[in-house]
Structure formats: C-alpha cells, structure tokens
Motif scaffolding. Structure first.
Motif, mmCIF file in Angstrom:
data_model
loop_
_atom_site.group_PDB
_atom_site.id
_atom_site.type_symbol
_atom_site.label_atom_id
_atom_site.label_comp_id
_atom_site.label_asym_id
_atom_site.label_seq_id
_atom_site.Cartn_x
_atom_site.Cartn_y
_atom_site.Cartn_z
ATOM 1 N N SER A 193 43.872 36.580 29.780
ATOM 2 C CA SER A 193 44.989 36.971 30.634
ATOM 3 C C SER A 193 44.691 38.224 31.448
ATOM 4 O O SER A 193 43.716 38.275 32.191
ATOM 5 N N ASN A 194 45.496 39.259 31.253
ATOM 6 C CA ASN A 194 45.527 40.377 32.197
ATOM 7 C C ASN A 194 44.196 41.035 32.543
ATOM 8 O O ASN A 194 43.877 41.184 33.728
ATOM 9 N N PRO A 195 43.363 41.467 31.572
ATOM 10 C CA PRO A 195 42.156 42.207 31.978
ATOM 11 C C PRO A 195 41.212 41.398 32.858
ATOM 12 O O PRO A 195 40.784 41.861 33.915
ATOM 13 N N PHE A 196 40.889 40.170 32.452
ATOM 14 C CA PHE A 196 39.942 39.378 33.214
ATOM 15 C C PHE A 196 40.538 38.899 34.535
ATOM 16 O O PHE A 196 39.840 38.817 35.544
ATOM 17 N N ILE A 197 41.825 38.571 34.507
ATOM 18 C CA ILE A 197 42.462 38.112 35.740
ATOM 19 C C ILE A 197 42.488 39.220 36.775
ATOM 20 O O ILE A 197 42.245 39.002 37.973
ATOM 21 N N SER A 198 42.782 40.448 36.334
ATOM 22 C CA SER A 198 42.811 41.576 37.267
ATOM 23 C C SER A 198 41.456 41.755 37.934
ATOM 24 O O SER A 198 41.355 41.925 39.156
ATOM 25 N N THR A 199 40.390 41.723 37.130
ATOM 26 C CA THR A 199 39.051 41.902 37.680
ATOM 27 C C THR A 199 38.688 40.769 38.635
ATOM 28 O O THR A 199 38.154 40.994 39.729
ATOM 29 N N PHE A 200 38.978 39.536 38.236
ATOM 30 C CA PHE A 200 38.670 38.379 39.082
ATOM 31 C C PHE A 200 39.426 38.457 40.409
ATOM 32 O O PHE A 200 38.844 38.224 41.480
ATOM 33 N N CYS A 201 40.731 38.780 40.315
ATOM 34 C CA CYS A 201 41.540 38.833 41.541
ATOM 35 C C CYS A 201 41.127 39.978 42.446
ATOM 36 O O CYS A 201 41.243 39.879 43.674
ATOM 37 N N SER A 261 32.531 44.047 34.471
ATOM 38 C CA SER A 261 33.130 43.069 35.382
ATOM 39 C C SER A 261 33.501 43.706 36.718
ATOM 40 O O SER A 261 33.428 43.067 37.770
ATOM 41 N N ALA A 262 33.912 44.980 36.666
ATOM 42 C CA ALA A 262 34.334 45.655 37.903
ATOM 43 C C ALA A 262 33.174 45.877 38.866
ATOM 44 O O ALA A 262 33.394 46.180 40.047
ATOM 45 N N ILE A 263 31.959 45.729 38.360
ATOM 46 C CA ILE A 263 30.802 45.851 39.255
ATOM 47 C C ILE A 263 30.877 44.804 40.367
ATOM 48 O O ILE A 263 30.398 45.025 41.485
ATOM 49 N N LEU A 264 31.513 43.661 40.054
ATOM 50 C CA LEU A 264 31.691 42.632 41.082
ATOM 51 C C LEU A 264 32.435 43.196 42.289
ATOM 52 O O LEU A 264 32.096 42.908 43.436
ATOM 53 N N THR A 265 33.460 43.997 42.010
ATOM 54 C CA THR A 265 34.246 44.578 43.098
ATOM 55 C C THR A 265 33.386 45.510 43.941
ATOM 56 O O THR A 265 33.452 45.507 45.179
ATOM 57 N N VAL A 266 32.565 46.304 43.256
ATOM 58 C CA VAL A 266 31.681 47.222 43.981
ATOM 59 C C VAL A 266 30.700 46.444 44.855
ATOM 60 O O VAL A 266 30.432 46.813 46.007
ATOM 61 N N GLN A 267 30.168 45.358 44.331
ATOM 62 C CA GLN A 267 29.208 44.551 45.098
ATOM 63 C C GLN A 267 29.856 43.920 46.325
ATOM 64 O O GLN A 267 29.236 43.818 47.386
ATOM 65 N N VAL A 268 31.117 43.490 46.162
ATOM 66 C CA VAL A 268 31.834 42.928 47.313
ATOM 67 C C VAL A 268 32.001 43.990 48.396
ATOM 68 O O VAL A 268 31.786 43.728 49.595
ATOM 69 N N LEU A 269 32.388 45.196 48.001
ATOM 70 C CA LEU A 269 32.550 46.273 48.982
ATOM 71 C C LEU A 269 31.226 46.589 49.670
ATOM 72 O O LEU A 269 31.191 46.890 50.872
ATOM 73 N N GLU A 270 30.143 46.498 48.906
ATOM 74 C CA GLU A 270 28.827 46.767 49.498
ATOM 75 C C GLU A 270 28.466 45.714 50.540
ATOM 76 O O GLU A 270 27.927 46.036 51.601
ATOM 77 N N GLY A 285 47.981 31.179 36.296
ATOM 78 C CA GLY A 285 48.557 30.059 35.560
ATOM 79 C C GLY A 285 47.519 29.170 34.933
ATOM 80 O O GLY A 285 47.742 28.543 33.888
ATOM 81 N N LEU A 286 46.335 29.114 35.553
ATOM 82 C CA LEU A 286 45.269 28.225 35.105
ATOM 83 C C LEU A 286 44.512 28.771 33.893
ATOM 84 O O LEU A 286 44.162 28.031 32.968
ATOM 85 N N MET A 287 44.247 30.079 33.877
ATOM 86 C CA MET A 287 43.396 30.685 32.855
ATOM 87 C C MET A 287 43.872 30.435 31.423
ATOM 88 O O MET A 287 43.072 30.055 30.557
ATOM 89 N N PRO A 288 45.164 30.655 31.092
ATOM 90 C CA PRO A 288 45.593 30.412 29.708
ATOM 91 C C PRO A 288 45.405 28.963 29.274
ATOM 92 O O PRO A 288 45.062 28.698 28.116
#
Length: 452
Positions: free
Chosen positions: A426-434, A298-307, A409-412
């Motif tokens: 909750s936390n793991p996916f939300i952190s990556t998405f945010c 999932s964190a690859i999304l962050t790398v792609q955004v930076l690219e 608030g929406l995810m749960p």
C-alpha cells in the motif's frame, strides 16, 4: 491526582527501590491489591522485566491469573523467563489451551518443554492439538474444550447435561450438536434451550452452524465470525468433525493483531512486539530502518527521472515549482485508493476475482478527482504563470490522479493474489511508484504542450 494514580505512583516508587526486603514486598502487595487489573496490566507491560517480575510475584494467585491472561503472549513469556517459580506453573495450568499454545510459541524450546511436562495428560493433549495447526490458522486460536449435545437428547436432558458440565468448557452460550462420530450437525443457543419445550428433541431445535475449518486463515475466519454476529463459532476438521470452538474474545484478539500489523506496515514499519514505552530504542529502530532503506532505494527512481528531464527544467525553470504538488497529489490519491480497497478486501466486500471491476471503479473515481483538481490547477496556474503552464498543470493532474487511483486500487488485489500482505503493497510503495511515474507523465505533457 486521583486515588488510583496516587497508588500507581506509589507502586512505581517501590518497584524502583532496589533491593526489595520482606517489609517492602508486603507493602507493595498491599498497594498492588488496590489497583484494578487494567492498571496492573499496564504496569507489567511498561516496566522493565525485573520490575515487572517483582510486581507479578507479590500478586495473589487469583489476581495473578487474571492479569496474566490479559497480557500479550510475548509479555507472558518474558515474565516466565524472569520468574521460574511454582506460581507460574500453576497459572499456566489454569490457562485455556489456545492461550497456553500462544505462550509456548514465545518461549525457548527448553522452557516450553519443561512447562508441557508439568501439565496433566488432558491439558497436555489439548495444548498439543492446538499447537499442531499452522500459526496463522484459526485452529491455533480455538479451545478444544467444547460442551456438545447429541440430537437425540430432550431439552430437559440437555439442560441437565449443561448444568453438570458448565464449569469445564470455555463457553456454554453456543452448544454444538454432534452425532456419535462428532460430525457437526448444527448448533443451539443456551437461550433457545431455556425457552424450548422440555420434551422437544435437541436435533429439532438446532439450526445450521456458521463454522470454520481449523486450517482456515485466522483473519478470514474472524471476519466471518463478526459478519455473522456470533458469540462463538464451532471449528471443524476436513471431514466436518468438531475439533474446537472460537469465542468472541479470541476473534477480537485476532482482528486487533491484524489491524495493528496492517497499520504499521501501511505507514512503512513493522509492528512492535511489546508495549511502546517498554520497547528498547534498538527495537523501535529495527522495526523502521528496513522500510526506510527500501523506500530510500526506491526513491532513486525519482532522482533518475529528474536527471533524464534535466534539460527541460533548464529551459522552463517554473516547472520545478510544481513537482512537490504533483508528487504529493499522486501519492495521496494512490494511498486513498489502496486504503479503501485493502479494507474492502479485509471485510470481504471485494475478492481477487473482482479486479476488473475495481480497476473500472477506480478509473472513474480517479478521472473525476483529476478533472476537479485539473480544472482548479488550470485556472490558478494559468492566471499566475500563463495559460500554457495552466494547460500542462490541468492535463497532468487529470492524468496523475487517474493513474494513481488505478494503481492504488490494483496493488492490494495483486498482493492478495500472490499471497502477500496487501498492507505491504500500500502506501510506501505506491507513493514511490506514483512519484516516479507522475514525473514522467508531467514532463511528457510539458514537452508536448510547450514544445520543449
């Protein structure tokens, strides 16, 4: 060193000594007899299977039953697999049907079948009844052994009935009142019986019962149990016929299991099936590796955004310094919202139909938090790096906090709606998405403000 700790150390030393002769086993039994049940449970949970089996074998029957009932079902199954002695068959026969059903779930089919055949007809029938419900249904945790009263009995007759049968059921503190077809009419507490007029009818002093259907989700039923401040709760079938009763210790076990599972999944791992110290390294790795792989992908999304925004970073290198701050703030804000809503869902304060209200609530909370943090970010970064950078930071913090709070608030609620565990979303996916979304917001605002 306390006397109990010295005894524990002595027991551990004897367990490690292999092999065990008769004299050593007698000494081990004497030492183990001095330990409280809680210490024995800890030793059985934390020692390897062979050592746990030796310790359990030297316990007398009454102490062994008390310790066995206190063990989680998977540890019970491990003991049975290691022992295979007549003592085990006697202990299993003394378990409550719901505890026996949980144990049989953990055993290989051949072993479970052999143990079932060793039970008498009544115990086998009650155990089969409990095993007939889905694993996460409250019916799996009920005891079919219930002492009931007819509404036509007088209080005197009811008390005589309770005295005659008090040893049979799991509890007598709450007595269901049923008609001839076992339809639940109400309940009466033992205290109420003790203080009522002896000539009064049970049906006249009974009150409406807080009940659950046997197919209800176990967590929902347990939350309802504690919300009503009960000691026991009758369980009925689809036609309101009494089929069993759940006691406070069963409800506590359910919530403990659910909270353990939610806590583990919120932190990005699977719950361990046995005590931490006795879990093999490969078991702990297996509980964590899947989630780490999912989050890494999932964190690859962050790398792609930076690219995508690499050219903006080349033009204004200072923007890179704020990335950890912004991603951390977004993730933390989303996690706070998700944790709050997940708990509210669990205790019944929020339902799926409240989704619009939750979104509106978190939008206002996120905007307020973003305004406070944004003002601070604008002031500090503006003074150090210039007011243009300060403006970017202020607007970004405002936007990220608002977005993260809404998503958190929406995810749960979405998870609950599709039948998934809210803790998983909750936390793991939300952190990556945010992280990924926050960077898009950040560079979009920087592009507009700085004219990149």
């Amino acid at each position: 060193m306390t006397e109990t700790q010295a005894t524990v150390d002595s027991v551990l030393a004897m367990l490690r000594a292999q092999p065990h002769d008769e004299e050593q086993l007698e000494q081990l039994a004497l030492e183990a007899h001095l330990l409280p049940v809680g210490e024995l449970v800890y030793l059985l949970e934390s020692r390897p299977e062979t050592e746990a089996a030796v310790l359990f074998r030297v316990l007398d029957k009454d102490r062994a039953l008390g310790v066995f009932e206190s063990l989680p079902s998977h540890h019970q199954a491990e003991l049975i697999s290691a022992l295979r002695t007549p003592q085990v068959a006697e202990i299993i026969g003394d378990l409550d049907p719901d505890d026996r059903a949980a144990l049989l779930d953990e055993l290989p089919a051949s072993v479970a079948e052999r143990l079932m055949h060793g039970l008498d007809a009544d115990e086998r029938a009650m155990t089969t009844t409990v095993l007939g419900y889905p694993r996460h249904a409250i019916g799996r945790y009920m005891s079919p052994e219930v002492l009931t009263l007819l509404p036509t009995l007088t209080v005197r007759e009811a008390m005589a009935h309770v005295r005659a049968h008090a040893e049979e059921p799991e509890t007598v503190y709450l007595l269901p009142v049923v008609d001839g077809s076992r339809t639940l009419l109400g309940v009466v507490g033992l205290r109420r019986l003790l203080v009522a007029d002896e000539e009064a009818l049970v049906g006249d002093i009974a009150h409406e019962a807080v009940r659950a259907r046997a197919t209800d989700d176990r967590e929902d039923a347990a939350r309802r149990f504690f919300g009503a401040k009960l000691l026991a709760m009758p369980i009925v079938d689809s036609e309101d016929r009494l089929v069993g009763i759940v006691t406070v210790d069963d409800a506590i076990d359910i919530l403990e299991q659910e909270n353990t599972e939610d806590s583990a999944r919120t932190s990005g791992s699977e719950p361990l099936r046995r005590a931490y110290l006795s879990t093999p390294i490969i078991g702990i790795v297996r509980s964590r590796i899947v989630w780490l792989l999912v989050l890494a992908i999932s964190a690859i999304l962050t790398v792609q955004v930076l690219e995508v925004f690499e050219d903006r970073l080349d033009q204004v290198v200072i923007l890179a310094l704020f990335i950890p701050l912004l991603t951390g703030t977004g993730g933390n804000t989303g996690n706070q919202a998700a944790t709050t809503v997940t708990r509210a869902l669990a205790v019944g304060e929020v339902r799926v139909r409240d989704l619009p209200r939750v979104v509106w609530q978190e939008l206002r909370v996120g905007a307020t938090l973003g305004a406070v943090l944004g003002a601070l970010g604008f002031l500090v970064s503006g003074l150090v790096y210039g007011w243009a950078i300060g403006t970017v930071m202020g607007l970004t913090l405002l936007s990220i906090c608002t977005m993260a709070a809404i998503v958190g608030g929406l995810m749960p609620l979405v998870a609950k709606r599709v039948g998934a565990d809210p803790a998983v979303f909750s936390n793991p996916f939300i952190s990556t998405f945010c992280d990924a979304t926050g960077l898009i917001i950040y560079f979009t605002i920087a592009t507009a403000v700085l004219g990149l």
